[in-house]
Enzyme design. Structure first.
Site, PDB file in Angstrom:
ATOM      1  CB  SER A 102      51.327  80.160  30.223  1.00 56.13           C
ATOM      2  OG  SER A 102      51.474  81.629  30.246  1.00 56.13           O
ATOM      3  CG  HIS A 254      55.547  81.782  33.354  1.00 58.48           C
ATOM      4  ND1 HIS A 254      54.341  81.729  34.008  1.00 58.48           N
ATOM      5  CD2 HIS A 254      55.054  81.663  31.890  1.00 58.48           C
ATOM      6  CE1 HIS A 254      53.273  81.484  32.949  1.00 58.48           C
ATOM      7  NE2 HIS A 254      53.828  81.595  31.752  1.00 58.48           N
TER       8      HIS A 254
END
Length: 273
Positions: A102, A254
């Site tokens: 991320s 994610h």
């Protein structure tokens, strides 16, 4: 004989960094860089699969995790990348590969751009990309006396469980250990004042022309169900990074280091070796 603890602390550029160092002399070094609101804890499933093959350093980027919540540090991605570089130099590590999840992917790319000779390869796990700086009204708000209380209220309202539900596809993976691990850093009240500075200072992600200058081999792994950083961002990064490979994972969100550690570790082993 008592095992040597991997938990370490070092002051780099005036900020105390918490990091975990899994030593494996003679092996290539991997540096794990976590995302926003996270910590080295997010690599807890990946590290055991890789530590027999590599020397591993997992860092808590300030002000997150157990690193210092400095109220004087300027929290730009460039400065955070410089902390990574400074740590490796302090440890006399001449070359390493970066694994960024991320926001940590964007900081890894910044580090590779700043000091390319220090880094051999870059692994991006659902990396952020193409985000602009915070809106001027938000930056103005960070100068208000109680902005840190607003951040605390917002995070409390959202809650760790709600955030975890947003970053994983298979919600059955979420257990109490996971909730406690991601919640722990936010029991330190100083983090909210430091996060105010973080929001104020963050300069935005690297632009396409900067990405095109990063000639390091790059491995990109994405969850097709990522609701935080969509797969389209991965496709765009794949296009802009000159030497990159992109994998997509069905029924994956994610938090790929938690959701698909076996697949990620296998691709890293192939890529690094």
């Amino acid at each position: 004989m008592e095992a040597i603890s991997p938990i370490k602390r070092l002051a780099i550029h005036g900020v105390e960094l918490y990091y975990e160092h899994y030593e494996n002399p003679g092996k290539h070094t991997l540096v794990c860089v976590h995302g926003f609101l996270s910590s080295a804890f997010s690599f807890r499933k990946l590290i055991p699969l890789l530590r027999g093959h590599y020397e591993i350093i997992a860092v808590d980027l300030p002000p997150f995790g157990q690193s210092e919540k400095s109220r004087t540090f300027v929290y730009t991605y460039t400065n955070l990348a410089k902390l990574l570089i400074g740590l490796l130099e302090k440890l006399n590590i001449s070359q390493a590969a970066l694994i960024g999840h991320s926001m940590g992917g964007q900081i890894s790319l910044s580090a590779a751009l700043l000091k390319p000779e220090l880094f051999s390869k870059v692994v991006l796990l659902c990396s952020s990309g193409y985000l602009k700086r915070s809106h001027p009204s938000i930056i103005f708000g960070t100068h208000l006396p109680c902005f840190d209380l607003y951040i605390k209220y917002w995070l409390s309202k959202e809650g760790v469980l709600k955030n975890l539900l947003n970053v994983v596809h298979d919600q059955m993976l979420i257990n109490q250990e996971m909730i406690d691990g991601y919640e722990k850093p936010f029991t330190d009240r100083q983090i909210f004042k430091a996060m105010t500075r973080f929001i104020r200072h963050r300069e935005g992600d690297l632009q396409p022309d900067e990405l095109k200058r990063i000639d390091k081999p790059s491995l990109l792994i994405w969850g097709e169900e990522d609701r935080v950083v969509p797969f389209s961002v991965g496709e765009r990064l794949h296009h802009d990074l000159p030497d990159s490979i992109l994998y997509s994972l069905k029924e994956t969100g994610h938090l790929v280091p938690e959701e698909r550690p076996e697949f990620v570790s296998e691709r890293i082993l192939e890529f690094i070796d």
